[in-house]
Structures are given as structure tokens and as C-alpha cells.
Design a protein around this motif. Sequence first.
Motif, PDB file in Angstrom:
ATOM      1  N   UNK A 685      25.253  -8.116  31.267  1.00 52.27           N
ATOM      2  CA  UNK A 685      26.079  -8.133  32.471  1.00 52.27           C
ATOM      3  C   UNK A 685      25.363  -7.436  33.620  1.00 52.27           C
ATOM      4  N   UNK A 686      25.361  -7.946  34.814  1.00 58.50           N
ATOM      5  CA  UNK A 686      26.096  -9.125  35.300  1.00 58.50           C
ATOM      6  C   UNK A 686      25.202 -10.366  35.426  1.00 58.50           C
ATOM      7  N   UNK A 687      24.152 -10.470  34.559  1.00 61.69           N
ATOM      8  CA  UNK A 687      23.191 -11.564  34.744  1.00 61.69           C
ATOM      9  C   UNK A 687      23.869 -12.933  34.778  1.00 61.69           C
ATOM     10  N   UNK A 688      24.737 -13.214  33.797  1.00 60.48           N
ATOM     11  CA  UNK A 688      25.350 -14.549  33.726  1.00 60.48           C
ATOM     12  C   UNK A 688      26.210 -14.811  34.954  1.00 60.48           C
ATOM     13  N   UNK A 689      26.980 -13.780  35.363  1.00 60.16           N
ATOM     14  CA  UNK A 689      27.861 -13.954  36.517  1.00 60.16           C
ATOM     15  C   UNK A 689      27.038 -14.206  37.784  1.00 60.16           C
ATOM     16  N   UNK A 786      33.389  -3.241  31.620  1.00 57.00           N
ATOM     17  CA  UNK A 786      34.227  -4.384  31.224  1.00 57.00           C
ATOM     18  C   UNK A 786      35.406  -4.673  32.142  1.00 57.00           C
ATOM     19  N   UNK A 787      35.807  -3.671  32.921  1.00 57.76           N
ATOM     20  CA  UNK A 787      36.927  -3.949  33.825  1.00 57.76           C
ATOM     21  C   UNK A 787      36.442  -4.502  35.168  1.00 57.76           C
ATOM     22  N   UNK A 788      35.122  -4.642  35.320  1.00 58.13           N
ATOM     23  CA  UNK A 788      34.577  -5.228  36.554  1.00 58.13           C
ATOM     24  C   UNK A 788      35.052  -6.687  36.664  1.00 58.13           C
ATOM     25  N   UNK A 789      35.598  -7.088  37.807  1.00 60.49           N
ATOM     26  CA  UNK A 789      36.083  -8.474  37.947  1.00 60.49           C
ATOM     27  C   UNK A 789      34.995  -9.517  37.701  1.00 60.49           C
ATOM     28  N   UNK A 790      33.716  -9.109  37.735  1.00 63.37           N
ATOM     29  CA  UNK A 790      32.659 -10.096  37.477  1.00 63.37           C
ATOM     30  C   UNK A 790      32.568 -10.459  35.991  1.00 63.37           C
TER      31      UNK A 790
END
Length: 887
Positions: A685-689, A786-790
Motif C-alpha cells: 500500500x498504496x502502490x495498487x491504489x 488500513x483506515x486510509x480511504x485509499x
Amino acid sequence: MPEAMVASRALDSSSSASTQTVDAAVVGAGFAGLYLLHRLRKAGLSAVLLEEAKDVGGTWYWNRYPGARCDIQTIDYSYSFDPELETAWKWSEKYATQPEILRYLGFVADRYDLRRDIRFGTKVTSATWDQAAQRWQIATDNGAKVSCRHYIMATGCLSAPKPPEIDGVKEFKGEVYFTGRWPHDGVKLAGRRVAVIGTGSSGIQAIPMIAQEAAQLTVFQRTPNFALPAHNGAPPADRLGALEGDRAAYREQARWSLVGVPWPQQTVVSWQLSEAERRERFETAWAAGDLAYILTQLWADQGVDVDGNKIVADLIREKIRGIVEDPETVAALTPHDHPFGAKRPCLDTNYYATYNRPNVTLVNLRQEPVKAITATGITTDKRNFDVDVIVFATGFDAMTGAILAVHPITGRDGKALSDVWANGPQTYLGLTIAGFPNLFMITGPGSPSVLSNMAVSIEQHVDWVVDRIAALRDAGFTTMEATETAQAGWAQHMADCAMLTLHRLANTWYTGANVPGKAQGVMPYTGGVGPYRSICNEVVTRGMLGFRLSGPNIAEQCNDGEVVRLQPDVRLVLGLLAQMNLPPLETMGAQGARDFLNEFNKGRPSGRPVGEVGDGMLQGADGPLPYKLYRPATPGPHPVVVYFHGGGWVLGDQQSDDPFCRDMCRRTGMIFVSVGYRHAPEHRFPAAAEDGYAATRWIADHAAELGGKPGPLLVAGWSAGGNIAAVTCQLVRDRGGPEIAGQLLVCPVTDCSFDRASYIDNAANYFVTRGLMFWFWDLYCSPADRTDPRVSPLRGKLAGLPPAFVATCEFDPLRDEGVAYAEALAAAGVPVEQLKARGHFHSSFTMVDVVITGAPGRIQMAEALRRFAGLPPEVKLPPQRLEAAAS
Ligand code: N01
């Protein structure tokens, strides 16, 4: 058996005491009744069999018309319960004649000394459940009444002939016959003018034989039917060899097959074969002369997909053109109004060629309907036909007719079965009926029955019923009754199965359409013989699920519930996966799991053809990424959908959802660009997003080069790809574009909370498990992020997002977070459409052509994307298909 002996048996029973008390009474001395009697006796139960006819045989006693034969190969259409019986009887032909089958049933009756418990010439006139005594009280038109604990209908599915439904039959001065009630001493047809009305299996078998005898034969046809040459002769050496080589294995394969004949399950679909390969398969099937073969062995989609079916139907139409000489007769004989197999196809001997004979005329009732039967013959809208003999081959009040018409059946609380079934038959497993304790049906409506080799289905039903009765007795219960919940669940499962095959698309006796005023609906179970058997077994292993058991000296037991809640094909897929006993993906390591899935995916059907499939590279957040582009066959430019594959941010690639992308490309008429975003654990995270966002930007900038229509894009994704699609929509809103016209989120990950009900209810057994999801999360994202909206878009700001279509599946751990996202979007003012797919699991929509019941859902998705893009609806579908996919 000689008639005199029959008469003396009937006399014995009439002179017996006024009530005959037995454990079980059976109605009907055909295949089912004879085996029942044998099994009941072996289980130590006293039994009587009531039979209206004067001898054994059931349908083979009554259907003596010229040409009557079985149309399942006779070595398959035989009892298999006793290997010694099997070797004691030799069939002389591939498809035995009615007299030979009747002799066989007589041989069986004698071998097991069954006749002493059969009351021939005895018709049941009423059957009433006596609540106080917990017994059925049966009245007959001949001899003693019967009091029995268990009442078993072995009345057959095609035993009640349909009335002629044509005015004036009584006026006719000639002779009238019904194929289903043919005189025992035959009918003189030589030199006479004969009319046959009806071109179903009976008519198609009788017509060539009658044509050889009659001076003139006129056939009155309302609907042309598909018929295939039987190529009768000696039993084929290969089938006989297979049977005799390993009898037990042969029979066992039949028991677990689709239609009760030991052919393997076909997995190749029509578009995986070239035209030449399809033709070769078809010619082999045509030459084989075997209905079960041609219905199951050509290609896997022939019975479930209109396109796959049309290929077979066209090839048969070509054969008809090649045989029949007169073009007008060809046109009349060519089936046009139903898919092949949706109406019962027929096996014939010289049927089509018969129409080349000078003494045979075909009257197409679609062009000139029958007005009336007169004293001298038949009058249509256009002509009079003077005839000496009229043969009605007009069929039966199938499946329910014999049960309902024979006599009134009154169950608990005085309820009449005819009222309970006024809107169509309701049963549990096709074996029992709520409100009718201890009443059983052999091959009743709701069982595979007429869609199977009856011999196999009859044995399975009889074994199940007798085993249950014996187990009940041994446990101290006297009464067994299906619950309303179980019965309603079975009706739902039946409806789900009916959506799977093409039977619903034809007006036939399978659906009750042949009898005016009869309630309509697919009556036989279309889910297949093997799956049905496994469900019946499951009812038992789950503690007689769906039955209330009671007895005078034992506490009542009611294990209420529905035996199948999954869609039928989902149940099959999960069953196969369970049988494979695969190691959990999360134990393989990321690369191991990728390798495993690559290998596994090699066995799945390839996607359907689209206009063009191409590969390319686009710019991601941190370097180039591969993509796969699916272009429709229609002229461009097309709207563009940016697609993100599933795989928990760890597995899959730009082509791992290939069948889904192809299917959606075809259905939407849009370009799908499937993005090969970076994966964890190599890129956390956040590579995929960020790749999702960057890829969307790049595709928007290059849409025209890709053949896309100028204007907003659409985004879509499944599972973790649904997560990336949802996140992308939030990022483009916040980062100033590009414009997105709509989002399709299929079973998306939307949140990092694992305590929603679906995570608990569906934690295991449905492929995506709680353990697997934990593993994915751990590999992609540390707890602090994990609570990041991304990664948990449910925790982000939702106002101002593009309209959404959110699909969730009932048996998916991710179900509730998908629903929560849809509800939160709606609450934030975003237009949202939800599909809550009943009975489906996480992969239902992406396993295109394996989970056929996912198709209506994909149609809804495609329609949503077209609406988002401002295109008119393209897919027309009967509303009930859409309902079936929705909750
Ligand atoms: O009956 P059917 P069947 N005016 O209902 C026509 C089994 N079977 O006795 O299609 C004019 O199939 C009707 O026309 P339409 C097998 O499972 C097995 O032939 O309703 N026509 C149709 O053409 C089979 O499927 C074997 O428009 C009228 C025909 O009559 C099932 O029994 C042999 C009409 C009826 O065909 C039933 O077959 C025989 C009317 N008023 C049967 N009413 C084996 O080989 C009906 N028709 C094992």
C-alpha cells in the motif's frame, strides 16, 4: 401372464376381508412399482400393489402402438439393483420394442415372485390421511379397502392420456385410437385411410410404421419436432463392452451423470471448437443414434446457451432438408419455435423419409387449423379429409395428471391435493409434499424424472424412500412429513435450476403448456441426476433436513431448513473445489499462490471472441504497467472502461479476468482496458491504489489512440479490483480528474473491519475465506494504514462520486462491506444501483460460462455501464431472468 391367472388374482382380492392392512400401499405396476414392492419386502415391510391394468408393465402395458420402443439404449434402460438379474436377461436390440420390454418386466415380476402382492384390475378411488390412526385409508373400485402407513405413488409421469380437445370426435363413424391406450389385439390398418394427429415421440415412432400398412396416411402436425435417427440394431458393441467390462463402474457412472446415462460431463464450449470440429462432433452424434449422447456430448453450452444451441439446431435442420424432397413439406417439418432439447426430441426410424412416400400427406395445422372432426373425417380451415381411422398421438397430462386424475387424495386437515396443487405442483425433492404425511411419489414433479433415464431415477427414488421408511421405523417414528420451509426452498431451487437450462423457452408438456388451463412452470428438476442424488443424500446426512418426524412413543423431531441455498452451478463448483481438497492459498506463499492459480486457470473455458484483444504498456504511478485491451466487434469509437482485476492486491494480472472482460466487452459494446497494476507483497500500500489512479489518467489521455470515444471514462473492478476502482473514483474527484461517468464495483473490498456478519457467516467453505482475506490484508497493508480511504474507501468522503452499480454475493465474506458501501454512497447522494445476488459466491460473476447463473447479473452490470455512458439499453431479457439474479 395369462389373462385367466390375472382374473383369478383380482377375484381373490375382491373376496378378501373388507380392509387389507399393510405397512405400505403402492399404486402402479410399472418399472417403479415392481422395484418398490421388491425393496419393501426386503426391508421387512408388508405391502400391496394396486394396478388398474390386468398385468404388470405400466406405460409399457398401455403403449402398444406400432413402432413403440424405448429411446434410451435398452442396456441403460434396465434395472441395475441385482447383478444376477442383469446377466439373466439379454436384450436383443439397441432400442427394444414394447413387447420385449413388457416381457422383461414380466420376467422381473416372476423372478422376484411379485405378483402375489399385486391386485390387478384395481383402481384407487380415494386416499385419505387418517390423522388419528396416522395411516392412509385407500378405497378401490375392486375389492378390499387398504389401510397403510405409507402410500407410494408409482404412477409414472406419462400415464394419463390427454383428451382430444377437438370438437366432433363422437360424431366420427370410423375408428378412433389413442397411442397411449392401444388395443391389445392390434388394429387393422392395411388398405385403410388413416389420420394421425400429433408428432411427438409417439407419433414420430408410429407414423413410419402406419405409412407402410395404410392405403393413405394423413399426418396432422401442429408443432414440428426435432427427430434423430435411432440407427436401431443389435446393442452397440462398444457400449455393451463397457457395461460388461465393469458393470458396477458403468452403473455407478450413470447414477452420477447428468441424465442417467454414463457419458462424461462435456467441458468444451462451442466457441472453442472450429466449425469443422463442431460438424465432426455433430456427425458422430447423428451416426450414434442416441438422444442422451447428442443432448450432452456435443459441447457444454448446447443446453444452456441459445447461441450454442442454435448451432446444433441448424445442423439438424440441414439434415431434414437433405432427407425430405418436397420444399413445402421441408418447411413444415422444420422446427422453429424452440431450442433443441428444450422440448423432448424424438428418436425415429425413417420418420422424415416417410414424407417422401406417395401415400403420405402432411397437414400443417399452423396454416390450416383443425375445425372439427366430422362423421367422415377431419375438416381444417381449408379442406376436408375423409378417413377410416383416426389415431390420436396427442400426448399426456404429464407428471401431475396421473397423480391427480386417478383419485382424490386428501391429506392432513382435510386438504385436497388438487387444491394444494391448483397453481402447479409443490413438492420437496419431488418425493414428498408438505401436508401429506407418509405420501411418497416416485419420479414426481420436482425430481429429474422425465429429463433422465427413468430406470436410474426410479431406482434412486425407490432406494431413498424405502431406506427412509425403514430407518424411520427402526428409530421408532411412524410419520414423516416435509416442512413448508423445505418445500418452498425446493421450489426456489427448482426455479434457479430452470433458469440454467433452455427448457423454460419452450411450450411443452414439461411446463404443462400442452394441457389447456394447466398451471405452467418447468415441472421436472433440471439440475441433473448426479446433483439431485447428492442433494437427496445430503438431506439424510444433515439429519433429515426439512422433515418433521413423529411417533406415538418418541419426541417429535423437526430439522427445518432448505437443503440448497446456493445457485445450482455455484453448488457444483464449490463441490468440485471441495473434492479437490486444495491446500489453502494463504499457505503457499505469494509466488506459490500465483503459480498455483496460473496452473489452475489453464483448465477454465477461454473467454468468448470479441472484436480484438491487444496488449500494451501504460504509465503507472512508478513506471510502466502492462495492460490488455478488449475491443468490441462493432465499429468504433467506443466508450472506454478502465478495469481492475481481482486477487487481493497479491494475485492475478491484466489477463486473469479475461473471460469476464470479454463478456462485458461483448455485452456493453465498450472497450475494456484491464490494468496490470503492481502487487503486494513486493509493492505494498498504496502502490495498487496509486497505479489505479495513474492508469486511469493515462487511459483518459490516450483514449482516442486506443479507439475510445471522447468523453468521460468508466471504471470497473472485481474484489480487490473493485477496491481499486472505488478508490480511483475518490482520487480523481479529489485530484482534478479525469472525469468518470460511472463505477461498477463487483464484490469490492471497501473496508478493513472484519466483524460484519458476512465475514462470520461465510468465513469458510465459499472459496474466499476469512483466513485468505486476512493474508491479503497483511501482505498489502500494515494495520496502521488500513483506515486510509485509499484502501478502505468506505471511510472516505463519498459525496460527489460518480454513479455506481454495486454487486454483492450472498455467500461472500465481502458481502456486507459491499452493501455498506452502496448504502453509504446513497446516503451521500450518489446515485446507486445494488445487485444482491442470492445464492452466489465471490467468483460467481467472473467465472463466466462456468457459473451460468451469473449471466443475468452481468447483463444488469452491462446495462448499468451503458446507462452511465448515456447509451440506450441493448440487452433485452425476460424480466424473470433478471429477478433470478437479484435478491
Ligand atoms: O406426446 P407429446 P407423445 N391438436 O406431448 C400434438 C415419452 N415417450 O405421446 O407440440 C393437434 O410429446 C402436439 O402438438 P404441440 C416421451 O418422453 C417416449 O408423443 O402441442 N395436435 C404434439 O405434436 C415423450 O416426450 C417414447 O403443438 C395436438 C403431439 O400431439 C412423451 O412420452 C415414446 C393436439 C403430442 O406429443 C410424450 O410423447 C413415446 C391438438 N389438440 C413417448 N394436442 C419412447 O420412445 C396435442 N397435439 C420411450
